[in-house]
Design a protein around this motif. Sequence first.
Motif, PDB file in Angstrom:
ATOM      1  N   ALA A 160      37.565  28.764  45.681  1.00  0.00           N
ATOM      2  CA  ALA A 160      38.933  28.953  45.199  1.00  0.00           C
ATOM      3  C   ALA A 160      39.798  27.751  45.564  1.00  0.00           C
ATOM      4  O   ALA A 160      39.396  26.862  46.323  1.00  0.00           O
ATOM      5  CB  ALA A 160      39.529  30.230  45.801  1.00  0.00           C
TER       6      ALA A 160
ATOM      7  N   GLY B 237      49.785  30.061  44.530  1.00  0.00           N
ATOM      8  CA  GLY B 237      48.885  30.905  43.757  1.00  0.00           C
ATOM      9  C   GLY B 237      47.439  30.516  43.995  1.00  0.00           C
ATOM     10  O   GLY B 237      47.129  29.344  44.179  1.00  0.00           O
TER      11      GLY B 237
ATOM     12  N   THR C 211      39.415  25.450  38.091  1.00  0.00           N
ATOM     13  CA  THR C 211      38.835  25.431  39.429  1.00  0.00           C
ATOM     14  C   THR C 211      37.312  25.335  39.381  1.00  0.00           C
ATOM     15  O   THR C 211      36.698  24.617  40.170  1.00  0.00           O
ATOM     16  CB  THR C 211      39.277  26.677  40.209  1.00  0.00           C
TER      17      THR C 211
ATOM     18  N   ASN D 139      47.208  33.749  34.869  1.00  0.00           N
ATOM     19  CA  ASN D 139      47.577  32.658  35.769  1.00  0.00           C
ATOM     20  C   ASN D 139      46.968  32.909  37.153  1.00  0.00           C
ATOM     21  O   ASN D 139      46.118  33.785  37.308  1.00  0.00           O
ATOM     22  CB  ASN D 139      49.104  32.567  35.855  1.00  0.00           C
ATOM     23  N   THR D 140      47.430  32.161  38.158  1.00  0.00           N
ATOM     24  CA  THR D 140      46.945  32.348  39.526  1.00  0.00           C
ATOM     25  C   THR D 140      47.541  33.610  40.138  1.00  0.00           C
ATOM     26  O   THR D 140      48.537  34.148  39.651  1.00  0.00           O
ATOM     27  CB  THR D 140      47.309  31.138  40.396  1.00  0.00           C
ATOM     28  N   THR D 141      46.937  34.064  41.234  1.00  0.00           N
ATOM     29  CA  THR D 141      47.375  35.294  41.887  1.00  0.00           C
ATOM     30  C   THR D 141      48.067  35.014  43.217  1.00  0.00           C
ATOM     31  O   THR D 141      47.715  34.059  43.928  1.00  0.00           O
ATOM     32  CB  THR D 141      46.182  36.244  42.129  1.00  0.00           C
TER      33      THR D 141
ATOM     34  N   SER E 275      53.816  31.344  36.656  1.00  0.00           N
ATOM     35  CA  SER E 275      53.494  30.571  37.853  1.00  0.00           C
ATOM     36  C   SER E 275      54.280  31.135  39.035  1.00  0.00           C
ATOM     37  O   SER E 275      55.472  31.437  38.911  1.00  0.00           O
ATOM     38  CB  SER E 275      53.859  29.096  37.659  1.00  0.00           C
TER      39      SER E 275
ATOM     40  N   VAL F  93      40.301  35.541  41.538  1.00  0.00           N
ATOM     41  CA  VAL F  93      41.064  36.092  40.419  1.00  0.00           C
ATOM     42  C   VAL F  93      40.171  36.495  39.244  1.00  0.00           C
ATOM     43  O   VAL F  93      40.637  37.062  38.259  1.00  0.00           O
ATOM     44  CB  VAL F  93      42.151  35.074  39.959  1.00  0.00           C
TER      45      VAL F  93
ATOM     46  N   GLY G  37      40.393  32.350  34.501  1.00  0.00           N
ATOM     47  CA  GLY G  37      40.408  32.869  35.863  1.00  0.00           C
ATOM     48  C   GLY G  37      39.016  33.058  36.428  1.00  0.00           C
ATOM     49  O   GLY G  37      38.307  33.971  36.028  1.00  0.00           O
TER      50      GLY G  37
ATOM     51  N   SER H 256      43.550  30.386  42.650  1.00  0.00           N
ATOM     52  CA  SER H 256      42.707  30.362  41.461  1.00  0.00           C
ATOM     53  C   SER H 256      41.251  30.395  41.890  1.00  0.00           C
ATOM     54  O   SER H 256      40.934  30.243  43.071  1.00  0.00           O
ATOM     55  CB  SER H 256      42.975  29.098  40.638  1.00  0.00           C
TER      56      SER H 256
END
Length: 381
Positions: free
Chosen positions: A124, A286, A340, A260-262, A196, A292, A317, A288
């Motif tokens: 990640a 966030g 990522t 999107n990212t968490t 974001s 996710v 994701g 990635s």
Amino acid sequence: MDIYQSAIRPLLFNLLKTDPEFLQQQTIRSLTWWEHNSIRPPGNWLHQQLQKSLCFADPRLEQQLWGLHFPNPVGLAAGFDKDAAATNIWSSLGFGFAEMGTVTFHPQPGNPRPRLFRLPADSAALNRMGFNNNGAQAMANRLIAQRQKQYTPVIPIGINLGKSKVTPLTEAPTDYLQSFRLLKELGDYFVVNVSSPNTPGLRSLQDAAMLSSILAALQEENNAHKPLFVKIAPDLEWSAIADIIDLAKTYQLAGIIATNTTISRDGLKTSIIEATGNPPSQEAGGISGIPVRDRSTEIIRFIWQRTQGEIPIIGVGGIFSADDVWEKITAGAKIVQIYTGWIYQGPWIVRRILAGLLTKLDQNGLNSISDAVGYKAKISN
């Protein structure tokens, strides 16, 4: 395992301890040089060799979507080529499309560094970049200059739009609109990024009333009828996602990008981020990558089932393999994006994924990747 995973990545990640953002910047500089020199020695030779090594073509992977031709379903997610510095190179790295940005109307430096961290134990990354970019006018100038030099991308190029940090939330529709006016003739599709976690208050724009005002402004301006998407967060409640689905129908969006990212830190294996000495729970930003992956697929499945596949989905994701792509496409995504996974797996990831997707099609008796969209939901009914 290729040379990147066996030798280059360990060197960069472990031995050199290089700042991830520095590496990203150097990669973009190298790709920009390559783009400018790909028509003359030694750039043209390098271009040809890498294309042979990284690209994979098969008509079963092609799709016509939103009036655009996608040679394969794997694209580059927003966040890497923030200023559209290398739009013509991404196809040579095997991608079927690429998304530039996030770009804001006002140029901005982003958040203080360091702001990008690897979490190798979780496959990640944690980022709090804050939409650092040179602004919509600079991107427009660059894209116009590329056209004048007859640098024409052979894959669809999307542009991801964000809100400038200096712009109050109440003026967000105007801010997005100003960027869109500058860029609307220069992108193949556009994305409204309201998800974001790294711009204060931005995620509040996912609220139905706030998002409605942004979409209304953009679609009124969108006389060229460019495909317009909204990118949502993985941390939304199902009711909020349902509201966004309704807005997508109301404003005739081309689709939804999920996700999107968490901001969740649940289940992370990383206890301490070496660059800061703090646990991930104490670091803003966030996440990635693998953490996710499952949630983004759940949201894809929810959107597809709720709309019976009527609203197209771009899935993103935690994609690291053909299996990951297959899960998202058979859940309902038409195409997918990676970022990522590309960093961790290296430039050969796209070729491996595409070859793996053909194997999946054969195993399931399907003729094309479009036949796989929502396939698991279809066979369960």
